[in-house]
Design a protein around this motif. Structure first.
Motif, mmCIF file in Angstrom:
data_model
loop_
_atom_site.group_PDB
_atom_site.id
_atom_site.type_symbol
_atom_site.label_atom_id
_atom_site.label_comp_id
_atom_site.label_asym_id
_atom_site.label_seq_id
_atom_site.Cartn_x
_atom_site.Cartn_y
_atom_site.Cartn_z
ATOM 1 N N VAL A 211 0.865 -1.185 0.000
ATOM 2 C CA VAL A 211 0.000 0.000 0.000
ATOM 3 C C VAL A 211 0.894 1.225 0.000
ATOM 4 C CG1 VAL A 211 -1.778 1.293 1.219
ATOM 5 C CG2 VAL A 211 -1.813 -1.204 1.278
ATOM 6 N N ASN A 212 0.623 2.180 -0.885
ATOM 7 C CA ASN A 212 1.364 3.433 -0.956
ATOM 8 C C ASN A 212 0.391 4.597 -0.901
ATOM 9 O OD1 ASN A 212 4.378 2.682 -1.919
ATOM 10 N ND2 ASN A 212 2.907 1.313 -2.895
ATOM 11 N N LEU A 213 0.741 5.615 -0.124
ATOM 12 C CA LEU A 213 -0.067 6.832 -0.049
ATOM 13 C C LEU A 213 0.857 8.030 -0.080
ATOM 14 C CD1 LEU A 213 -2.799 8.264 0.359
ATOM 15 C CD2 LEU A 213 -2.395 8.098 2.829
ATOM 16 N N ASN A 214 0.600 8.978 -0.992
ATOM 17 C CA ASN A 214 1.414 10.179 -1.133
ATOM 18 C C ASN A 214 0.537 11.419 -1.067
ATOM 19 O OD1 ASN A 214 4.097 8.826 -2.100
ATOM 20 N ND2 ASN A 214 2.506 7.955 -3.410
ATOM 21 N N VAL A 215 0.999 12.395 -0.309
ATOM 22 C CA VAL A 215 0.285 13.663 -0.185
ATOM 23 C C VAL A 215 1.289 14.785 -0.408
ATOM 24 C CG1 VAL A 215 -1.088 15.159 1.306
ATOM 25 C CG2 VAL A 215 -1.304 12.664 1.490
ATOM 26 N N THR B 273 13.776 10.196 5.376
ATOM 27 C CA THR B 273 13.069 8.919 5.290
ATOM 28 C C THR B 273 13.352 8.101 6.546
ATOM 29 O OG1 THR B 273 14.908 7.837 4.138
ATOM 30 C CG2 THR B 273 13.219 8.857 2.779
ATOM 31 N N VAL B 274 12.358 7.359 6.975
ATOM 32 C CA VAL B 274 12.499 6.394 8.062
ATOM 33 C C VAL B 274 11.833 5.103 7.603
ATOM 34 C CG1 VAL B 274 11.980 5.825 10.459
ATOM 35 C CG2 VAL B 274 12.485 8.186 9.826
ATOM 36 N N GLY B 275 12.556 4.008 7.661
ATOM 37 C CA GLY B 275 12.004 2.734 7.223
ATOM 38 C C GLY B 275 12.296 1.630 8.224
ATOM 39 N N GLY C 133 7.424 2.427 6.078
ATOM 40 C CA GLY C 133 8.248 3.628 6.201
ATOM 41 C C GLY C 133 7.488 4.882 5.830
ATOM 42 N N ILE C 134 8.144 5.987 6.058
ATOM 43 C CA ILE C 134 7.596 7.305 5.748
ATOM 44 C C ILE C 134 8.707 8.154 5.166
ATOM 45 C CG2 ILE C 134 8.034 8.115 8.111
ATOM 46 C CD1 ILE C 134 5.566 9.910 7.822
ATOM 47 N N ASN C 135 8.395 8.961 4.165
ATOM 48 C CA ASN C 135 9.381 9.879 3.591
ATOM 49 C C ASN C 135 8.783 11.278 3.513
ATOM 50 O OD1 ASN C 135 8.209 10.219 0.693
ATOM 51 N ND2 ASN C 135 8.302 8.000 0.996
ATOM 52 N N LEU C 136 9.628 12.261 3.749
ATOM 53 C CA LEU C 136 9.224 13.667 3.768
ATOM 54 C C LEU C 136 10.073 14.455 2.785
ATOM 55 C CD1 LEU C 136 9.118 14.141 7.655
ATOM 56 C CD2 LEU C 136 7.183 13.621 6.165
ATOM 57 N N ASN C 137 9.454 15.446 2.151
ATOM 58 C CA ASN C 137 10.165 16.329 1.236
ATOM 59 C C ASN C 137 9.670 17.749 1.466
ATOM 60 O OD1 ASN C 137 10.193 17.853 -1.537
ATOM 61 N ND2 ASN C 137 11.801 16.312 -1.684
ATOM 62 N N TRP C 138 10.588 18.645 1.789
ATOM 63 C CA TRP C 138 10.226 20.037 2.098
ATOM 64 C C TRP C 138 11.142 20.979 1.339
ATOM 65 C CZ3 TRP C 138 11.444 22.972 7.238
ATOM 66 C CH2 TRP C 138 10.838 24.246 7.200
ATOM 67 N N VAL D 37 3.834 7.506 2.676
ATOM 68 C CA VAL D 37 3.931 6.363 3.577
ATOM 69 C C VAL D 37 3.702 5.096 2.758
ATOM 70 C CG1 VAL D 37 3.239 7.611 5.647
ATOM 71 C CG2 VAL D 37 1.501 6.543 4.214
ATOM 72 N N PHE D 38 4.281 3.988 3.208
ATOM 73 C CA PHE D 38 4.078 2.730 2.510
ATOM 74 C C PHE D 38 4.151 1.565 3.489
ATOM 75 C CE2 PHE D 38 8.672 2.879 2.701
ATOM 76 C CZ PHE D 38 9.037 1.557 2.851
ATOM 77 N N PHE D 39 3.528 0.479 3.094
ATOM 78 C CA PHE D 39 3.621 -0.777 3.830
ATOM 79 C C PHE D 39 3.578 -1.899 2.808
ATOM 80 C CE2 PHE D 39 1.935 -4.600 5.750
ATOM 81 C CZ PHE D 39 2.657 -4.688 6.937
ATOM 82 N N SER D 40 4.462 -2.861 2.952
ATOM 83 C CA SER D 40 4.453 -4.010 2.063
ATOM 84 C C SER D 40 4.895 -5.240 2.839
ATOM 85 C CB SER D 40 5.380 -3.781 0.855
ATOM 86 O OG SER D 40 6.730 -3.683 1.274
#
Length: 823
Positions: A257-261, A333-335, A317-322, A270-273
């Protein structure tokens, strides 16, 4: 030698170029921006037509800054069209190129949005399966149907220049010394077992695989075969979007599952596999004939057993871009990764001693050995990067912090029950917890000196810290277990690598030659002691270069050289004896030195107007202090005061030199608009020369074929077959491998959803592997029956609204981070 080769290729290229491109030096350039926001438009389509016709002469896409340059145009009159989704097309009806004006700059081109904001957009963009770039080959997995129900290993089987055997061992151009990365960064998920790690990554999570056979000075020097970077899926488009992928099968189940905002200059994903390999039973047998030192007696060992195995894993994990400002960007990123492997087995054994002269039986020992092993690994990856862009395009400063923290545990036990009444039961049980931490700090600086010269430099520090404890208990005659002091100990493995590099990207002789060249220095610090064996530090100077010449707009040729090393890992150095099978024991070698590789490659690529493309590469590799596994037979082997009989001991040694010469070919050919064929062919000869051993020269090849057909109503079918030939080694022969798969996919809901059916080796339940090994006093045959048949069903769904509002500093194409300094 380097200067000679460089001069030779320049002469060849110059003759070819002047013959083909002497009259095609014209170019058209410009910058595409949004008429309202004044922001650059990335991926705008620039198409060059013959005036008054629909015949396309050339085309290109704008870059992240909105810039484009179309080169290789003959003198003449052209029509230029600039277009992008959601914008009104801009057309220049008459653009003239002649001797007086060979370079036309269209200036700043303003595209007007057709609507204020795109509410819902369905994008159909066909990404090429293979992209050949100056420093890497990229395999895009978007339309890889036969691997959709599988894992990373299934994807790698299709990647050019890569081969995978039945056990998950990966080779790059015939070399097993490969550096693996995820999104351009190392991960402790690869530390415990590479094959297990590659089986824990669902294929549905992989966007592309980047193959770097000749890494430049920016890349770490480790890995004589090169680098394979697995790029996971992400999305940097404005809005909310995501995807769900589910697969169920007879041997493997996985899902993701992948979700991007993304809103404005801030984005989060965020993702989970996870996946699960259902109970798989491998059958195996061993037949070994060996002799004692005086060759008076013959030892015959027969083993016959089965090994049920289960695997499971998940990643999240979760990844951020600013984008703090258009010139300052922070990514983080944190995984978290989890993997477990549980196996058990039962093996029947018969060991006979006979007189060599008469064949009279001296003894006949029969037993049953039962074993169990439970392995669990957890790792956390943390990455923080900062990128500073300056006023001049390409002028950048990058900083990267990357850490991977791993914990793993092995619980294992084995016991043997003898059918002979005079032999008591024997057994061992062990508990093996360990930790593996790796931290990287890197700084990179890029300075465009001119349009034809860019200087890059950087520094990096890698800190490896691993500790392991082994507690072993031995079964006594009264049925209880007592601690085995000789097999109980702890060790710490520490290795620091400090590096710096300097490289340049350049263009020579009016863009006749483009290239990269540089040198990297690495200092590998002293490694902690292993049972009193001290491992000294060492220095490495690694030069590299790549030269490329474009033969028009559709083909190019390149020559590259790189100096690489393979550092022994803790598993290679650790002198602990693995006695899970007392007749087949393995151990490390604390005296191993790093392997040195000198690699040359000559490549040619061509794209055809009908969409076909080919890539051919010839390579020459020479490794010194070559590290190879080596098996020695002992009639009696004493380990820490305990005698073991009829033992094959396997460990790695530096065994002379290995020279490899070979070639690889990738081709994609659209037979019709609906029918496409792709093939990968690789062949080469490997020669091993080791003092005191017979030289071995062996030819091996690998070939595969992929056929896809697009039916009507969004229905696509694919067939894939792969064959790896046998390979001779110093004291063994690797068996051949053949596997094949079928897949069908149906898309619906405006191509946002799909359902697929896959079948791997549908007509073969098992793959039979026969491997032979030998030495001065033994001959051995191993036979394995590996289950390969599987059937699966896959479901996928994409959701969300996409808004093509461009950020000033945005690039929707994920780039490989700087593996040497962290980009």
């Amino acid at each position: 030698m380097r200067y000679f080769l460089t001069l030779l290729i320049l002469i060849i290229l110059s003759n070819t170029s002047f013959a083909q491109t002497g009259s095609r030096k014209g170019k058209i350039s410009g910058t595409v921006i949004d008429a309202t926001t004044k922001e650059p438009i990335d991926f705008a389509t620039i198409t060059i037509f013959k005036p008054g016709t629909k015949t396309v002469v050339n085309g290109i896409s704008s870059d992240a800054k909105g810039n484009f340059t179309v080169t290789g145009l003959a003198n003449g009159i052209y029509k230029v069209a600039i277009d992008f989704i959601g914008y009104k097309e801009k057309v220049f009806e008459t653009v003239t190129i002649n001797a007086a004006s060979p370079a036309i700059h269209l200036g700043t081109i303003l595209l007007v949005s057709t609507v204020d904001q795109l509410q819902a957009v369905t994008v159909t963009a066909k990404t090429p399966i293979i992209e050949n770039k100056i420093d890497k080959t990229v395999y895009n997995t978007a339309n890889d149907l036969t691997a959709q129900n599988g894992v990373a290993l299934d994807v790698l089987k299709k990647v050019p220049m890569v081969s995978v055997d039945i056990d998950g061992n990966v080779e790059l151009q015939g070399s097993g010394s490969v550096r693996f990365l995820i999104n351009g960064k190392p991960s402790s998920i690869f530390g415990a077992s590479l094959g297990d790690a590659l089986q824990s990554i669902p294929a549905s999570q992989i966007k592309s695989v980047e193959v770097i056979t000749s890494p430049g000075a920016k890349y770490d020097a480790n890995g004589t075969g090169g680098i394979i970077n697995i790029v996971l899926k992400d999305n940097k488009l404005q809005g909310i979007n995501g995807s769900v992928n589910l697969s169920a099968g007879t041997r493997l189940e996985n899902g993701s599952v992948n979700l991007n905002v993304k809103k404005g200059n801030f984005g989060v994903g965020v993702f989970f596999s996870g996946n699960k390999q259902l109970n798989t039973v491998t059958k195996s047998s061993l037949d070994r004939i060996s002799y004692n030192n005086t060759r008076d007696t013959i030892n015959s060992l027969l083993q016959d057993g089965s090994n049920p195995t289960k695997r499971g894993s998940y990643q999240t994990g979760i990844n951020l871009n600013w984008s703090i400002t258009p010139k300052d960007e922070i990514t983080a990123t944190v995984g978290y990764n989890h993997f477990n492997n549980n196996s058990s087995g039962s093996t029947s054994q018969q060991q006979q001693y006979l007189l060599a002269s008469s064949g009279i039986l001296l003894s006949d020992i029969r037993s049953t050995r039962n074993s169990v092993s439970n392995f669990s690994a957890n790792s956390t990856d943390i990455s923080v990067g900062y990128k500073k862009s300056f006023k001049k395009e390409g002028h950048e400063l990058d900083f990267l912090y990357n850490s991977s923290f791993g914990n793993n545990t092995v619980n294992a036990a084995q016991n043997s029950v003898y059918l002979n009444d005079n032999y008591p039961p024997t057994g061992l049980q062990s508990f093996n917890p360990g930790k593996e931490n790796e931290t990287e700090l890197s700084l990179n600086y890029t300075l465009p000196v001119s349009k034809k010269l860019t200087i890059e430099s950087g520094a990096k520090m890698i800190i490896d810290d691993l500790n392991n404890n082994v507690i072993t208990d031995t079964l006594t005659t009264n049925g209880s277990y007592v601690n085995n002091a000789s097999q109980t100990y702890g060790f710490n493995y520490k290795r620091n690598v400090y590096s710096a590099y300097l490289s340049a990207s350049f263009s020579l002789f009016e863009d006749f030659i483009t290239g990269k060249a540089g040198i990297r220095y690495e200092r590998t610090g002293k490694v902690a002691n292993f049972s009193g064996a001290e491992i000294a530090g060492y220095n490495t100077f690694a030069p590299s270069f790549t030269l490329q010449h474009k033969l028009g707009d559709s083909q190019s040729i390149k020559l590259s050289y790189t100096y690489r090393i393979e550092r022994p890992d803790y598993g290679d150095l650790n002198p602990f004896y693995n006695i899970s099978d007392p007749h087949n024991i393995s151990t490390g070698n604390p005296l191993l030195k790093p392997e040195i590789g000198n690699n040359f490659e000559l490549g040619y690529s061509k794209n055809f107007k009908n969409g076909a493309n080919i890539y051919f590469a010839g390579y020459f590799r020479r490794n010194t202090d070559d590290m190879q596994q080596f098996t020695t037979y002992y009639d009696v082997l004493n380990i820490n005061g305990t005698d073991y009989s009829a033992v094959s001991l396997t460990q790695r040694f530096n065994l002379g030199t290995q020279t490899s010469i070979g070639a690889s070919l990738f081709a994609s050919v659209p037979i019709t608009e609906k029918f496409n064929l792709r093939t990968n062919i690789q062949a080469g000869n490997r020669n091993n020369v080791s003092p005191g051993l017979a030289s071995v020269s062996a030819f091996a090849y690998r070939a595969n074929l992929n056929a896809s057909y697009q039916f009507g109503n969004n229905l696509l079918a694919e067939v894939f077959g792969n064959y790896n030939s046998s390979q001779k080694n110093l004291r063994s022969t690797r068996p051949p491998v053949f596997n094949y798969s079928l897949a069908v996919r149906k898309q619906f809901l405006n191509k946002n959803a799909s359902i697929g059916i896959t079948a791997a080796n549908p007509f073969n339940r098992y793959l039979t592997q026969r491997q032979t090994s030998f030495g001065p006093n033994f001959n051995q045959t191993n036979l394995r029956m590996v289950p390969v048949q599987s059937f699966g069903l896959t479901l996928s769904y994409k959701f969300g609204k996409l808004q093509f509002k461009k950020d000033a500093n945005e690039d929707n194409t994920p780039q490989l981070p700087d593996l040497g300094g962290g980009k």
